[in-house]
Motif scaffolding. Structure first.
Motif, mmCIF file in Angstrom:
data_model
loop_
_atom_site.group_PDB
_atom_site.id
_atom_site.type_symbol
_atom_site.label_atom_id
_atom_site.label_comp_id
_atom_site.label_asym_id
_atom_site.label_seq_id
_atom_site.Cartn_x
_atom_site.Cartn_y
_atom_site.Cartn_z
ATOM 1 N N ASN A 142 0.811 -1.218 0.000
ATOM 2 C CA ASN A 142 0.000 0.000 0.000
ATOM 3 C C ASN A 142 0.845 1.269 0.000
ATOM 4 O OD1 ASN A 142 -3.048 -0.758 0.394
ATOM 5 N ND2 ASN A 142 -1.904 -2.162 1.714
ATOM 6 N N ASN A 143 2.125 1.141 -0.278
ATOM 7 C CA ASN A 143 3.004 2.314 -0.322
ATOM 8 C C ASN A 143 2.672 3.165 -1.543
ATOM 9 O OD1 ASN A 143 4.116 0.077 1.145
ATOM 10 N ND2 ASN A 143 6.032 1.197 1.320
ATOM 11 N N TRP A 144 2.550 4.471 -1.343
ATOM 12 C CA TRP A 144 2.239 5.362 -2.469
ATOM 13 C C TRP A 144 3.274 5.242 -3.581
ATOM 14 C CZ3 TRP A 144 0.149 10.799 -0.643
ATOM 15 C CH2 TRP A 144 -1.055 10.604 0.056
ATOM 16 N N GLY A 182 -5.441 -1.184 2.016
ATOM 17 C CA GLY A 182 -5.017 -0.314 3.103
ATOM 18 C C GLY A 182 -5.135 1.147 2.739
ATOM 19 N N GLU A 183 -4.787 1.482 1.507
ATOM 20 C CA GLU A 183 -4.940 2.853 1.023
ATOM 21 C C GLU A 183 -6.415 3.238 0.959
ATOM 22 O OE1 GLU A 183 -4.531 6.612 -0.676
ATOM 23 O OE2 GLU A 183 -3.121 5.372 0.453
ATOM 24 N N TRP A 185 -8.821 2.091 2.752
ATOM 25 C CA TRP A 185 -9.394 2.238 4.105
ATOM 26 C C TRP A 185 -9.272 3.673 4.608
ATOM 27 C CZ3 TRP A 185 -6.983 -2.683 6.762
ATOM 28 C CH2 TRP A 185 -7.656 -3.812 6.294
ATOM 29 N N GLY A 186 -8.224 4.358 4.185
ATOM 30 C CA GLY A 186 -8.040 5.741 4.616
ATOM 31 C C GLY A 186 -9.151 6.664 4.139
ATOM 32 N N PHE A 187 -9.928 6.194 3.157
ATOM 33 C CA PHE A 187 -11.033 6.988 2.630
ATOM 34 C C PHE A 187 -12.364 6.301 2.907
ATOM 35 C CE2 PHE A 187 -7.246 8.038 0.255
ATOM 36 C CZ PHE A 187 -7.267 9.420 0.231
ATOM 37 N N GLY A 188 -12.377 5.401 3.892
ATOM 38 C CA GLY A 188 -13.608 4.727 4.285
ATOM 39 C C GLY A 188 -14.098 3.708 3.286
ATOM 40 N N ASN A 190 -12.776 0.110 0.551
ATOM 41 C CA ASN A 190 -11.937 -1.088 0.502
ATOM 42 C C ASN A 190 -11.895 -1.564 -0.938
ATOM 43 O OD1 ASN A 190 -10.328 -3.199 1.251
ATOM 44 N ND2 ASN A 190 -11.916 -4.350 2.342
ATOM 45 N N SER A 200 -7.755 6.926 -6.324
ATOM 46 C CA SER A 200 -6.758 7.983 -6.569
ATOM 47 C C SER A 200 -5.496 7.516 -7.291
ATOM 48 C CB SER A 200 -6.344 8.672 -5.253
ATOM 49 O OG SER A 200 -7.466 9.176 -4.563
#
Length: 257
Positions: A142-144, A182-183, A185-188, A190, A200
């Motif tokens: 999930n690393n950008w 994981g990324e 999840w940061g925006f609610g 999956n 994004s």
């Protein structure tokens, strides 16, 4: 050192339950040796176990300790002449991790998921675990930077980033957990399947997995990537559609070409 009269199992060398003596010289198996003798009559003797996937150090373990502080009152063992004090049952302390693994016949264990930013903490705890040889796998799913390289189809840059990440985190290999999820999840949200788009970044979990597998092979890393699943920890092959199965077959083929 001589280990005498043990019932030896060593499948790699075709030994299945033979009674024999073993010789150890300067920490290595030898044809002959002198020194301390250990009577292993009626005891099983075998190579030390290797746990390639465990959680024994770092953020996850300590989150468990925070969630269950009462656990430290269980499994207590006082300090002895040769051992430090042990506490904990569900999540033992560092000393208990090493002692209990050793009692089960293990000599090596790998912490299976270490974020780069938490690697220092992980290694601090690994250093405190006695007896065992230890290592850690570094998280990349999930690393950008990973997803940007996958989006741009820049495998060389991805491999360079993985190499840097492993060196910075002192990791042994690449680990992927819920790639892209994981990324999300940061925006609610999956990603529930390997072909769902990651918010994004215009990439899919399938592309993340395949690209990291290729980077893994480009770097000739010693550890193959464990197969991940979106939404949890293990691959649910029964839920896969034809595209998912094709993706898995493609990844597997990378390791045999």
């Amino acid at each position: 050192m001589i280990i005498k009269g043990g019932i030896v199992y060593d499948p790699a060398n075709g030994i299945y339950g033979d009674e024999m003596d073993l010789f150890i010289d300067k920490g290595r198996m030898a044809l002959q040796a002198k020194g301390e003798e250990i009577d292993a009559s009626d005891l099983l003797v075998m190579p030390g176990g290797v746990d390639a996937h465990t959680h024994i150090a770092g953020k996850k373990v300590n989150t468990g300790r925070i969630m269950s502080p009462n656990d430290s009152r269980q499994g207590t063992e006082p300090r002895s002449a040769v051992c430090r004090p042990s506490t904990g049952y569900t999540v033992p302390n560092c000393y208990a991790m090493g002692y209990r693994y050793a009692r089960m016949g293990y000599t090596t264990a790998f912490e299976a998921a270490t974020p780069i930013l938490e690697a220092r903490h992980t290694h601090e705890e690994l250093e405190e675990i006695p007896i065992l040889d230890k290592g850690a796998l570094t998280l990349f799913g999930n690393n950008w930077q990973v997803m940007e390289c996958v989006r741009d189809k820049d495998l060389s840059k991805l491999a360079a980033y993985v190499a840097w990440g492993l060196r910075a985190a002192r990791g042994y290999g690449v680990k992927i957990v819920n790639p892209g999820g994981g990324e999300a999840w940061g925006f609610g949200a999956n990603v529930k399947g390997v072909n769902d788009p990651v918010p994004s970044f215009d990439v899919t979990p399938a592309e993340i997995i395949t690209s990291l597998a290729k980077a893994n092979e480009m770097l000739h890393l010693p550890h193959s990537i464990p197969p991940p699943k979106n939404g949890s920890h293990c691959t649910n092959i029964w839920a896969m559609d034809e595209r998912n199965v094709a993706m898995v077959i493609t990844i597997i083929s990378l390791f045999f070409t």
